[in-house]
Design a protein around this motif. Structure first.
Motif, short mmCIF file in Angstrom:
data_model
loop_
_atom_site.label_atom_id
_atom_site.label_comp_id
_atom_site.label_asym_id
_atom_site.label_seq_id
_atom_site.Cartn_x
_atom_site.Cartn_y
_atom_site.Cartn_z
N VAL A 17 3.06 12.97 10.28
CA VAL A 17 1.60 13.08 10.34
C VAL A 17 1.01 12.02 11.27
N LEU A 18 1.46 10.77 11.12
CA LEU A 18 0.88 9.69 11.92
C LEU A 18 1.46 9.62 13.33
N GLY A 19 2.68 10.00 13.45
CA GLY A 19 3.32 9.92 14.76
C GLY A 19 3.99 8.56 14.95
N PRO A 20 4.97 8.49 15.80
CA PRO A 20 5.71 7.25 15.97
C PRO A 20 4.90 6.14 16.65
N GLU A 21 3.80 6.49 17.36
CA GLU A 21 3.05 5.42 18.00
C GLU A 21 2.14 4.67 17.03
N ARG A 22 1.56 5.37 16.04
CA ARG A 22 0.63 4.71 15.10
C ARG A 22 1.33 4.20 13.85
N LEU A 23 2.52 4.66 13.55
CA LEU A 23 3.22 4.30 12.32
C LEU A 23 3.46 2.79 12.18
N PRO A 24 3.89 2.06 13.22
CA PRO A 24 4.09 0.61 13.06
C PRO A 24 2.80 -0.14 12.72
N GLY A 25 1.68 0.27 13.26
CA GLY A 25 0.40 -0.37 12.93
C GLY A 25 0.02 -0.18 11.48
N TYR A 26 0.19 1.05 10.98
CA TYR A 26 -0.11 1.31 9.57
C TYR A 26 0.88 0.60 8.65
N ALA A 27 2.13 0.51 9.06
CA ALA A 27 3.12 -0.21 8.25
C ALA A 27 2.76 -1.69 8.16
N ALA A 28 2.29 -2.27 9.27
CA ALA A 28 1.87 -3.68 9.26
C ALA A 28 0.66 -3.87 8.35
N GLN A 29 -0.30 -2.93 8.36
CA GLN A 29 -1.46 -3.02 7.48
C GLN A 29 -1.05 -2.91 6.02
N LEU A 30 -0.11 -2.02 5.74
CA LEU A 30 0.38 -1.88 4.37
C LEU A 30 1.07 -3.16 3.91
N ALA A 31 1.90 -3.76 4.78
CA ALA A 31 2.58 -5.01 4.43
C ALA A 31 1.57 -6.12 4.17
N GLN A 32 0.51 -6.19 4.98
CA GLN A 32 -0.53 -7.20 4.78
C GLN A 32 -1.27 -6.97 3.45
N LEU A 33 -1.53 -5.71 3.13
CA LEU A 33 -2.19 -5.39 1.86
C LEU A 33 -1.33 -5.80 0.67
N VAL A 34 -0.03 -5.56 0.76
CA VAL A 34 0.88 -5.93 -0.32
C VAL A 34 0.92 -7.45 -0.47
N ARG A 35 0.96 -8.18 0.66
CA ARG A 35 0.96 -9.65 0.60
C ARG A 35 -0.32 -10.18 -0.04
N ARG A 36 -1.47 -9.61 0.34
CA ARG A 36 -2.74 -10.05 -0.24
C ARG A 36 -2.79 -9.73 -1.74
N GLY A 37 -2.24 -8.60 -2.13
CA GLY A 37 -2.19 -8.26 -3.55
C GLY A 37 -1.33 -9.24 -4.34
N ARG A 38 -0.19 -9.61 -3.77
CA ARG A 38 0.68 -10.59 -4.45
C ARG A 38 -0.01 -11.95 -4.57
N GLU A 39 -0.70 -12.38 -3.50
CA GLU A 39 -1.42 -13.65 -3.55
C GLU A 39 -2.51 -13.61 -4.61
N LEU A 40 -3.22 -12.50 -4.69
CA LEU A 40 -4.28 -12.35 -5.68
C LEU A 40 -3.70 -12.44 -7.09
N LEU A 41 -2.60 -11.76 -7.33
CA LEU A 41 -1.97 -11.81 -8.66
C LEU A 41 -1.47 -13.21 -8.99
N ARG A 42 -0.87 -13.89 -8.01
CA ARG A 42 -0.38 -15.25 -8.24
C ARG A 42 -1.53 -16.20 -8.53
N ASP A 43 -2.64 -16.10 -7.76
CA ASP A 43 -3.81 -16.95 -8.00
C ASP A 43 -4.43 -16.68 -9.37
N THR A 44 -4.48 -15.41 -9.74
CA THR A 44 -5.03 -15.06 -11.05
C THR A 44 -4.17 -15.62 -12.16
#
Length: 109
Positions: A17-44
């Protein structure tokens, strides 16, 4: 929960659906979202530990302990002490301790 097979299928669908050109950008955004979620849980978790202390009994706060079905089941399974039944005397009208016998009205509806 997503198992391994479903994750592979989702990744293949995302790649198509996304194509090979946009997939790495979305994967990086997903990884950043997961990192922010982990930081939020650790801070909480750190904030809860500092405000409530380390000696907090987490089992007493477990909501599964207060399941209404379990509470009723335990209450019904308890052994009750034998009751002493008082049978009212049918010949004597009920009386109140401070007022004497209760009056009976034949004409009341």
């Amino acid at each position: 929960m997503i198992n391994g097979y479903e994750l592979i299928v989702l990744l293949i669908i995302a790649a198509v659906v996304l194509g090979p050109e946009r997939l790495p950008g979305y994967a990086a955004q997903l990884a950043q979202l997961v990192r922010r979620g982990r930081e939020l849980l650790r801070d909480t978790q750190e904030r809860v530990n500092t405000e409530l202390g380390d000696d907090l009994d987490w089992e007493s706060l477990d909501p599964r302990r207060y399941d209404p079905r379990r509470i009723v089941r335990e209450a019904l399974s308890e052994e009750l002490p034998p009751r002493q039944r008082k049978t009212p005397d049918a010949r004597k009208p009920p009386s109140s301790p401070d007022q004497g016998p209760v009056a009976f009205d034949d004409e009341a509806t």
